[in-house]
Design a protein around this motif. Structure first.
Motif, PDB file in Angstrom:
ATOM      1  N   MET A  32       0.835  -1.200   0.000  1.00 51.15           N
ATOM      2  CA  MET A  32       0.000   0.000   0.000  1.00 51.15           C
ATOM      3  C   MET A  32       0.875   1.257   0.000  1.00 51.15           C
ATOM      4  N   LYS A  33       0.386   2.276  -0.691  1.00 51.11           N
ATOM      5  CA  LYS A  33       1.117   3.548  -0.769  1.00 51.11           C
ATOM      6  C   LYS A  33       0.838   4.444   0.430  1.00 51.11           C
ATOM      7  N   ALA A  34      -0.270   4.198   1.127  1.00 50.22           N
ATOM      8  CA  ALA A  34      -0.667   5.056   2.239  1.00 50.22           C
ATOM      9  C   ALA A  34      -1.509   4.251   3.207  1.00 50.22           C
ATOM     10  N   ARG A  35      -1.667   4.801   4.408  1.00 49.55           N
ATOM     11  CA  ARG A  35      -2.518   4.171   5.409  1.00 49.55           C
ATOM     12  C   ARG A  35      -3.376   5.236   6.091  1.00 49.55           C
ATOM     13  N   PRO A  36      -4.588   4.846   6.541  1.00 51.77           N
ATOM     14  CA  PRO A  36      -5.446   5.790   7.265  1.00 51.77           C
ATOM     15  C   PRO A  36      -5.082   5.811   8.745  1.00 51.77           C
ATOM     16  N   GLU A  37      -5.187   6.968   9.353  1.00 53.47           N
ATOM     17  CA  GLU A  37      -5.024   7.117  10.799  1.00 53.47           C
ATOM     18  C   GLU A  37      -6.205   7.928  11.314  1.00 53.47           C
TER      19      GLU A  37
END
Length: 382
Positions: A32-37
């Motif tokens: 994945m290029k990004a993750r949610p926080e």
């Protein structure tokens, strides 16, 4: 280093918790290029917000006023999961704030409210906005979609998509907002479940020109939780038959949204039948999909394939294991987050606002058809 997208959640009920769970185990996904926080939550019920702060150290803001989330410069995106009647008030404000939005279906309690949201989008800054619909992210559903895209169906005979619940068969189930017209809307079961059954057909370009709907209301009163009974105003079941295309190439599209489906826990299914090929998938059998390829004069034999965990976005789970609802939720969120950072959602993005508007056109026509007992033309937005 993986990019972090800071989220706020408006509406901290069941689906908000599902998103929190998906975000907390983001390591489950690979590449994945990004993750949610999740950094902020909003609900009028403080106890619901406490669950998030107890489980997510990243939550720094809790408030009963959603506008405080919209004013928070740390938040880049919003997940809004509130009753249908609130969509037309909240979604335009979220859009105007410039924050990305994944909003729960149906994107407005009725067509007029959806038009308000669509107008806000037209005037807005142009950020990513999508509608929640997780069921097509099952591996078996993706196989059916790929089968359709390949042209394997040939001339189409019929398409059916269904979402079936059984919990409302209990007449003593305490009423909730989904059974109230002033909160859920006159669509009833169609408003609650319609995006689920319209998502794939609309993505495939199948827009019925007319619909004939059979609406069923079996439970007319329900307990109010205080010792009395109150009217249960919404439709329990809807079976919508539409005609897609024109002339000899036209085919029926059957959409079922049933909240009283005996024995069905939470079943989503799709079946496509064609002259050269057919395919089907049901979450009742989440490991498998069925398909048939037919040559004129040849054998007509269904094939069944075990898929295991073959997800749109790769994950650490071995391919021989099962895929479930929590995985579908995470895959939907992976698609949304991937788009947020410029990706193509691995070829299958979340439901769009235009698709949500088209599904309102279908449901509006279906409501007229069911109430007035006639075939009704579907008037899609221009």
């Amino acid at each position: 280093m993986m990019r972090v997208i800071r989220f706020g959640i408006i509406g901290c009920g069941l689906m908000g918790r599902e998103f929190a769970s998906a975000a907390a185990r983001w390591m489950h996904l690979t590449d994945m290029k990004a993750r949610p926080e999740i950094v902020a939550v909003c609900d009028t019920n403080a106890a619901l917000m406490d669950w998030y702060s107890d489980h997510l150290p990243s939550v720094a803001q809790k408030t009963a006023d959603y506008r405080e989330l919209l004013a928070n410069p740390e938040i880049a995106a919003i997940y809004c999961a509130v009753p249908h009647v609130l969509h037309a008030d909240m979604y335009p404000e979220i859009i105007a704030s410039g924050k990305a939005l994944l909003g729960e279906k149906p994107f407005g309690m009725d067509r007029a409210q959806n038009a308000t949201i669509m107008a806000a989008l037209k005037e807005g800054p142009g950020q990513l906005v999508r509608c929640s619909s997780e069921m097509p992210f099952y591996p078996g559903a993706q196989r059916v979609i790929d089968f359709i895209k390949s042209g394997a169906l040939g001339d189409i005979l019929e398409v059916e998509c269904a979402f079936l619940h059984s919990s409302d068969i209990n007449p003593d189930k305490v009423i909730n907002w989904k059974r109230m017209v002033d909160v859920n809307g006159a669509y009833g079961c169609m408003g609650d479940l319609g995006m689920h059954v319209c998502h794939v057909p609309l993505r495939m370009g199948w827009r019925p020109k007319t619909v004939n709907a059979n609406l069923v209301k079996r439970v007319t009163t329900r307990p109010d939780g205080k010792g009395g009974r109150v009217p249960c105003e919404t439709w329990d079941n809807a079976t919508i038959t539409g005609m897609v295309g024109e002339g000899p190439d036209a085919f029926p599209l059957v959409l079922k949204t049933w909240r009283i489906a005996p024995g069905e826990s939470n079943t989503w299914s799709i079946r496509v039948l064609g002259m050269r090929g057919s395919a089907e998938f049901s979450t009742k059998n989440p490991r498998q999909w069925r398909f048939m390829r037919y040559e004129p004069g040849g054998a007509q034999a269904w094939q069944v394939e075990d898929l295991g965990y073959q997800s749109l976005f790769p994950a650490i789970t071995g391919g021989i294991f099962e895929f479930g609802f929590a995985d579908a939720i995470q895959q939907m969120w992976a698609a949304f987050v991937d788009e947020l950072v410029g990706g193509d959602a691995n070829g299958f993005h979340c439901a769009t606002p235009d698709e949500a508007a088209a599904h309102h056109a279908i449901l509006t026509a279906a409501l007229i058809s069911g109430v007035e007992g006639r075939v009704t033309e579907v008037e899609y937005p221009q």
